[in-house]
Design an enzyme around this catalytic site. Sequence first.
Site, PDB file in Angstrom:
ATOM      1  N   HIS A 267       0.837  -1.205   0.000  1.00 36.19           N
ATOM      2  CA  HIS A 267       0.000   0.000   0.000  1.00 36.19           C
ATOM      3  C   HIS A 267       0.871   1.255   0.000  1.00 36.19           C
ATOM      4  O   HIS A 267       0.685   2.163  -0.819  1.00 36.19           O
ATOM      5  CB  HIS A 267      -0.914  -0.031   1.236  1.00 36.19           C
ATOM      6  CG  HIS A 267      -1.788   1.171   1.390  1.00 36.19           C
ATOM      7  ND1 HIS A 267      -3.115   1.172   1.046  1.00 36.19           N
ATOM      8  CD2 HIS A 267      -1.528   2.425   1.885  1.00 36.19           C
ATOM      9  CE1 HIS A 267      -3.638   2.363   1.309  1.00 36.19           C
ATOM     10  NE2 HIS A 267      -2.694   3.139   1.814  1.00 36.19           N
ATOM     11  N   GLU A 268       1.829   1.306   0.916  1.00 34.16           N
ATOM     12  CA  GLU A 268       2.694   2.486   1.001  1.00 34.16           C
ATOM     13  C   GLU A 268       3.617   2.582  -0.208  1.00 34.16           C
ATOM     14  O   GLU A 268       3.985   3.682  -0.628  1.00 34.16           O
ATOM     15  CB  GLU A 268       3.494   2.468   2.303  1.00 34.16           C
ATOM     16  CG  GLU A 268       2.641   2.450   3.567  1.00 34.16           C
ATOM     17  CD  GLU A 268       1.616   3.569   3.647  1.00 34.16           C
ATOM     18  OE1 GLU A 268       1.848   4.642   3.044  1.00 34.16           O
ATOM     19  OE2 GLU A 268       0.566   3.375   4.300  1.00 34.16           O
ATOM     20  N   HIS A 271       1.827   4.591  -2.716  1.00 35.95           N
ATOM     21  CA  HIS A 271       1.996   6.026  -2.470  1.00 35.95           C
ATOM     22  C   HIS A 271       3.358   6.499  -2.980  1.00 35.95           C
ATOM     23  O   HIS A 271       3.475   7.552  -3.623  1.00 35.95           O
ATOM     24  CB  HIS A 271       1.892   6.314  -0.974  1.00 35.95           C
ATOM     25  CG  HIS A 271       0.489   6.338  -0.439  1.00 35.95           C
ATOM     26  ND1 HIS A 271      -0.489   7.163  -0.942  1.00 35.95           N
ATOM     27  CD2 HIS A 271      -0.086   5.652   0.588  1.00 35.95           C
ATOM     28  CE1 HIS A 271      -1.614   6.984  -0.267  1.00 35.95           C
ATOM     29  NE2 HIS A 271      -1.400   6.068   0.668  1.00 35.95           N
ATOM     30  N   GLU A 297      -4.637   8.052  -2.737  1.00 35.20           N
ATOM     31  CA  GLU A 297      -5.113   6.780  -2.214  1.00 35.20           C
ATOM     32  C   GLU A 297      -5.481   5.804  -3.328  1.00 35.20           C
ATOM     33  O   GLU A 297      -5.409   4.589  -3.146  1.00 35.20           O
ATOM     34  CB  GLU A 297      -6.310   6.994  -1.285  1.00 35.20           C
ATOM     35  CG  GLU A 297      -5.964   7.674   0.030  1.00 35.20           C
ATOM     36  CD  GLU A 297      -4.907   6.925   0.835  1.00 35.20           C
ATOM     37  OE1 GLU A 297      -4.823   5.688   0.723  1.00 35.20           O
ATOM     38  OE2 GLU A 297      -4.157   7.590   1.565  1.00 35.20           O
TER      39      GLU A 297
END
Length: 503
Positions: A267-268, A271, A297
């Site tokens: 997930h990160e 980003h 997001e």
Amino acid sequence: MATAESELDSPYAELLDRRKRISNVQNAGMVLYWDQQTKMPEGGTPARAKQLGALQSIGHELLTDERTGELLEALEAEELDDEQAAVVREVRREYDRAVAIPNDLVERISETSSESQPAWREAKAEDEFETFAPYLDRLRDLHIELAEHVDPEEDPYVVMFEESEPYLPLSRVEEIFDELREGLIPLIEDVHENGADIADDAFAGTFDPEDQEVLCRDALDLLNYDWDRGRFDTAPHPFMSGTQFDARVTTRYHDHDFVDPLTATIHEFGHATYQLGLRDDAYGTPLGEPRSSGIHESQSRFWENHVGRTKEFWELFLPTVTERFPEFEDVTAEEAYEAANQVFTDNMIRVEADELTYHMHIILRSEIEQEFVAGDLDVDDIPARWNELMEEYLGIVPETDSEGCLQDIHWTSGFASFQNYTVGSVLAAQLWATIEEEIEDPEKLIREGNFTPIREWLTENIHEQGQKYTTDELIEEATGEPLTAEYFLDYVTEKYGDIYELD
């Protein structure tokens, strides 16, 4: 930039230079925040709060300086190309908002935010909401004061939402929430009541944090994370911090679960990929910065769910898992896929939630925030209200506030941002649907570990665009239509219907 500065009228060149200085001040504060969350000794908070407050104040003074306004007025009569016009539009939006806010209020909010973070950590560790409650109450009042300065005629909560998502109306997001309630709640109930048994315990065990870190680094290597422009650390709450030159990833570990730290890392990474995909030549300007929180997001949820939770990814990555954890050598890729996508009946934690129940976590937080900001909910009543909505939406009640209303750090930074996680998930599905039309067999690319075509598509259509377009324009440019929940609902209905063998 599209046009050399030597060819531009001096007001634009001067505005660009001023905006770059403001960005550098903000980015310096971002590094201090990263240090506070990852490396700083606990006793450093009083000084760090002052440091961050000072940087916020300096950036605010530069932005609201009389000269900034003069430059913007001068440029209203200039003929600008599309990129120049976008820069002026974004600086004008920032200026108009900031000039209405007293500088001392900016500094007070920054300092209170920094001071509240160790209070939140202590409250969570000790399961004592009352430790954090006074800070939360103060932050609410400060952010309402700020919103009233920006637009005294508007609902303060709407003004707060516009800070992170300026071009997507909150009313549209709430319509999407209504569609998700209608579509997800029956699907979740169907999974719980009629779903087939799956291999949800395929990865049961106890795992050393150091071994988990190695596995997460393996995943970052596999996804081609640029270690020359990033690093990987632990934090109380996973986050990414950075620019196109330095995008740092964090995660956290659990003794009995390595899948959650792994998916949090991916997930990160999403980003970080957005940050690293921004234009180097536009650093410090709106053209070299992310469009919005919701768009950001979409990138993290894309890589977490449409890559990291796919069957193809687990076919590719399972040998690495079994190399690090040999006890799982008999687990099949199908079982690993099921374990990574199980729909929990009793999950209390948002960041550990599956793709279905996740959005119920978001919706209940948004409702509580709105009630709290409106003055309809006292700070001391937040734990009880939280538990009430958890039971209503998810059929469970947290045993402690630590796994309830204290689980997220986000309220230390403000309000009206949780919605963007759902906006991101919805947009991620819409982007994936577009990629399936424009890239041949993207599932095969994932199975082969060839992520470059997917990343390049996202970079070309999202990352490199910076803030050239407004949010709604960017979504239409990338996908050909406005934001819609249709693709997400179709995606989860098909995916979980298949996993749980639903009729």
